[in-house]
Enzyme design. Sequence first.
Site, PDB file in Angstrom:
ATOM      1  N   GLU A 112     -15.299 -12.506   6.288  1.00 29.61           N
ATOM      2  CA  GLU A 112     -14.419 -12.270   5.146  1.00 29.61           C
ATOM      3  C   GLU A 112     -13.273 -11.363   5.558  1.00 29.61           C
ATOM      4  O   GLU A 112     -13.435 -10.507   6.435  1.00 29.61           O
ATOM      5  CB  GLU A 112     -15.202 -11.606   3.997  1.00 29.61           C
ATOM      6  CG  GLU A 112     -16.409 -12.400   3.543  1.00 29.61           C
ATOM      7  CD  GLU A 112     -17.381 -11.568   2.703  1.00 29.61           C
ATOM      8  OE1 GLU A 112     -18.372 -12.139   2.241  1.00 29.61           O
ATOM      9  OE2 GLU A 112     -17.140 -10.354   2.540  1.00 29.61           O
ATOM     10  N   LYS A 114     -11.038  -8.213   5.389  1.00 30.50           N
ATOM     11  CA  LYS A 114     -11.317  -6.834   4.963  1.00 30.50           C
ATOM     12  C   LYS A 114     -10.087  -6.310   4.224  1.00 30.50           C
ATOM     13  O   LYS A 114      -9.122  -5.875   4.824  1.00 30.50           O
ATOM     14  CB  LYS A 114     -11.641  -5.952   6.171  1.00 30.50           C
ATOM     15  CG  LYS A 114     -12.121  -4.559   5.797  1.00 30.50           C
ATOM     16  CD  LYS A 114     -12.531  -3.771   7.034  1.00 30.50           C
ATOM     17  CE  LYS A 114     -13.114  -2.418   6.649  1.00 30.50           C
ATOM     18  NZ  LYS A 114     -12.159  -1.570   5.933  1.00 30.50           N
ATOM     19  N   ASP A 116      -7.523  -4.113   2.242  1.00 29.35           N
ATOM     20  CA  ASP A 116      -7.186  -2.693   2.288  1.00 29.35           C
ATOM     21  C   ASP A 116      -6.903  -2.227   0.864  1.00 29.35           C
ATOM     22  O   ASP A 116      -5.763  -2.148   0.418  1.00 29.35           O
ATOM     23  CB  ASP A 116      -5.965  -2.471   3.190  1.00 29.35           C
ATOM     24  CG  ASP A 116      -5.814  -1.003   3.573  1.00 29.35           C
ATOM     25  OD1 ASP A 116      -6.763  -0.231   3.350  1.00 29.35           O
ATOM     26  OD2 ASP A 116      -4.741  -0.641   4.077  1.00 29.35           O
ATOM     27  N   GLU A 172     -12.927  -5.765  -4.162  1.00 27.95           N
ATOM     28  CA  GLU A 172     -11.849  -4.850  -3.795  1.00 27.95           C
ATOM     29  C   GLU A 172     -10.668  -5.060  -4.735  1.00 27.95           C
ATOM     30  O   GLU A 172     -10.245  -6.198  -4.979  1.00 27.95           O
ATOM     31  CB  GLU A 172     -11.411  -5.126  -2.362  1.00 27.95           C
ATOM     32  CG  GLU A 172     -10.741  -3.974  -1.685  1.00 27.95           C
ATOM     33  CD  GLU A 172     -11.723  -3.048  -0.997  1.00 27.95           C
ATOM     34  OE1 GLU A 172     -11.269  -2.047  -0.402  1.00 27.95           O
ATOM     35  OE2 GLU A 172     -12.945  -3.317  -1.031  1.00 27.95           O
ATOM     36  N   TYR A 224     -16.809 -10.143  -3.638  1.00 29.86           N
ATOM     37  CA  TYR A 224     -17.408 -10.708  -2.434  1.00 29.86           C
ATOM     38  C   TYR A 224     -18.894 -10.406  -2.230  1.00 29.86           C
ATOM     39  O   TYR A 224     -19.442 -10.768  -1.195  1.00 29.86           O
ATOM     40  CB  TYR A 224     -16.646 -10.234  -1.190  1.00 29.86           C
ATOM     41  CG  TYR A 224     -16.337  -8.748  -1.142  1.00 29.86           C
ATOM     42  CD1 TYR A 224     -17.350  -7.794  -1.070  1.00 29.86           C
ATOM     43  CD2 TYR A 224     -15.018  -8.302  -1.175  1.00 29.86           C
ATOM     44  CE1 TYR A 224     -17.064  -6.448  -1.025  1.00 29.86           C
ATOM     45  CE2 TYR A 224     -14.717  -6.944  -1.117  1.00 29.86           C
ATOM     46  CZ  TYR A 224     -15.747  -6.020  -1.044  1.00 29.86           C
ATOM     47  OH  TYR A 224     -15.472  -4.681  -0.997  1.00 29.86           O
ATOM     48  N   LYS A 313     -12.124  -3.844  13.041  1.00 31.62           N
ATOM     49  CA  LYS A 313     -10.857  -3.258  12.579  1.00 31.62           C
ATOM     50  C   LYS A 313      -9.724  -3.664  13.528  1.00 31.62           C
ATOM     51  O   LYS A 313      -9.820  -3.489  14.737  1.00 31.62           O
ATOM     52  CB  LYS A 313     -10.962  -1.727  12.538  1.00 31.62           C
ATOM     53  CG  LYS A 313     -11.981  -1.196  11.545  1.00 31.62           C
ATOM     54  CD  LYS A 313     -11.550  -1.390  10.104  1.00 31.62           C
ATOM     55  CE  LYS A 313     -10.431  -0.456   9.717  1.00 31.62           C
ATOM     56  NZ  LYS A 313     -10.834   0.930   9.527  1.00 31.62           N
ATOM     57  N   CYS A 407      25.097  18.824   2.566  1.00 34.92           N
ATOM     58  CA  CYS A 407      25.123  17.402   2.221  1.00 34.92           C
ATOM     59  C   CYS A 407      26.066  16.645   3.157  1.00 34.92           C
ATOM     60  O   CYS A 407      27.244  17.011   3.284  1.00 34.92           O
ATOM     61  CB  CYS A 407      25.580  17.219   0.769  1.00 34.92           C
ATOM     62  SG  CYS A 407      25.768  15.484   0.284  1.00 34.92           S
ATOM     63  N   CYS A 410      29.212  15.347   0.789  1.00 31.52           N
ATOM     64  CA  CYS A 410      30.181  16.221   0.114  1.00 31.52           C
ATOM     65  C   CYS A 410      30.238  17.634   0.685  1.00 31.52           C
ATOM     66  O   CYS A 410      31.086  18.435   0.274  1.00 31.52           O
ATOM     67  CB  CYS A 410      29.881  16.269  -1.386  1.00 31.52           C
ATOM     68  SG  CYS A 410      28.344  17.131  -1.795  1.00 31.52           S
ATOM     69  N   CYS A 425      20.928  17.626  -2.877  1.00 33.71           N
ATOM     70  CA  CYS A 425      22.309  18.078  -2.997  1.00 33.71           C
ATOM     71  C   CYS A 425      22.540  18.406  -4.469  1.00 33.71           C
ATOM     72  O   CYS A 425      22.434  17.517  -5.320  1.00 33.71           O
ATOM     73  CB  CYS A 425      23.280  16.987  -2.539  1.00 33.71           C
ATOM     74  SG  CYS A 425      25.005  17.367  -2.955  1.00 33.71           S
ATOM     75  N   CYS A 431      29.439  14.599  -5.958  1.00 30.00           N
ATOM     76  CA  CYS A 431      28.964  13.924  -4.745  1.00 30.00           C
ATOM     77  C   CYS A 431      28.976  12.421  -5.000  1.00 30.00           C
ATOM     78  O   CYS A 431      28.276  11.934  -5.900  1.00 30.00           O
ATOM     79  CB  CYS A 431      27.556  14.412  -4.405  1.00 30.00           C
ATOM     80  SG  CYS A 431      26.876  13.725  -2.894  1.00 30.00           S
TER      81      CYS A 431
END
Length: 672
Positions: A112, A114, A116, A172, A224, A313, A407, A410, A425, A431
Amino acid sequence: MSQDIQAKIEQLTAELNEYNYQYYVLANSAISDFDFDIKLKELEKLEKEYPQYQDPNSPTLKVGGDITSKFKTVKHRWPMLSLSNTYNEQELRDFDNRVQKAIGHAVDYVCELKFDGLSISLTYKNGQLAQAITRGDGVQGDDVTKNVKTIRKIPHQLKKGDYPDLFEIRGEIFMHKSAFLRLNKEREDNSDQTYANPRNFASGTIKLQDSSEVAKRPLDCYLYFLYTENRNKTFATHWESLEKVKEWGFPVAEHTKLCANIDEVLNFIHYWDTARHQLTFDIDGIVIKVNEYSYQEELGFTAKSPRWATSFKFKAERVETVLESVSYQIGRTGAVTPVANLRPVLLAGTTVKRASLHNANEIERLDLHEGDTVYVEKGGEIIPKIIAANLEKRHAGLKAIHYPTHCPECGTALVRQEGEAVHYCPNENGCKPQIVGKVQHYIGRKMMDIQGLGDETIETLYRINLVRHISDLYALKEKRDQLVTIDRFGQKSIDNMLKGIEESKEKPFEKVLFALGIRHVGETVAKKLALHFKNLDNIKAATVEDIAAVQDIGIRIAESLYNYLRDEENIAELNKLQQYGLNFQIEEREVVLAGENLSGKTFLISGVFADYSREQLTELIESHGGKMLSSISAKLNYLVAGDKMGPSKLAKAEKLNVPIISERELLEMIKE
């Protein structure tokens, strides 16, 4: 009449549940989205008027609305153990050898993807979803049933079938990559904390206290694994149970495969190590389970994981490339984000040219130099990130990268608020990226939705000095002679733009409040503020504590809004917008009185409640003749207090001798 209404509610409930089953389980669109929404709204209206006939498995529950003050901790009937991990082919062959040695011969495996995401365990009683529990520590988890019920793929009630009276099914919860990017961009635009990856976003979403907010975030789910008493008497294999739960109406991933030996398992792994990049969601490996239930029992468990399953993994993909430079993006709220400009390199199926460096802390941690050879990774993160510099390839004389003190646009000195990682800023009215970004935000579809105006047009209007503030949009009708001089801007385009600007004056108060672009005030916060305070004058008069006491607002948002409303330039801008006729108060709805027990009494609601949302309590009070106030004063008759009420509000009420009542006491007053 009553029987007809009940029959209609039952008919719509059954019909919409069938459409959901066809769409989410069988991938068949039996009705258009528009027609589905019309029927759903009809059912919502009937259920609101006749709540006694609402089915506990009504499809309207998938839009949420319940407030959870805290999640109850529940012990798992069957522990949710984690899997052992393998990272190379030899480790997987070692696993297979251990299995064969224990069983005495080769076995079938189920492979199956996996996912995340966030592990979840669903309990069904008599085919009805009874409880949804997170993994927690494996022994006990949080009851998140109300939030899980908003996930459209998860059935509330199964069709008639041969399922056990009581069973658990595990899976999941995850978020698709496109939804993650869209929602994270919205959070970034609202100066909210962004999530690093879809898994964190899904996990954060499922733990929200307001299920209506969960419903707005498109979570998905695959299931699952089945648990039930005497499972072995019903099914001989895991594969057989997966086929059966699909028949019952559960979403099972189509990519699952039955393998006859370890070589077939490895072929499956090799295929998905590359093909995973074409999926719309993240996977970080493959789960391998012994298929026969009798063999699973024989193999048993260690203290932490089953001996009959493991996960392979995938390694996060990593490449080397050259950091050519770092540039800095200034958002409409003034947040300065450093971006690494990279020599283009192929990573996880896409060409990567840029990577976010997040903030000054990250630049300092990585100790980057312009021209460094850097490692770039794209594992669980959708957005590429620099892991480290390859110091062995660093040439002498490379210039260290330091976060700017001023910045880049500006020249204003940057500031960083206490407790925040991002520099800002503060020159929001001088700006360019902030000015242009703020106006572009204002005209956006979810804000004022001004037709005939786009981001490029705003850039042009800024360049020719016609727009420097949002209010300047409403003065454009007096400057038609200048508008006609703009390239590719004909008479019809000008008419459409001016019409769109004029029509925006009809937008409701909460849209205007959101469109102003106040830091931390997103769409949901704007709605809550508008509903609570009713108009801009009440918000201006509120203290930081008053604002923070509004449900789901908090001190950071309250301080931002309070400071915004005390800035002289912002006040002048708001006054101009009010003169142009924009809505700065909500349209008061006509309240149909259900009784007069609260007539002449004033109320304020604070905190989180067990059985009602604050909006529902407000409706109850107003429908029985009571009046809502926005802050504590001598005019207040009752403070309705729930969990997590602010201590300053409590102290003020006690000082003024305002009676403090509970949700139950309010309901008793109404019944009397």
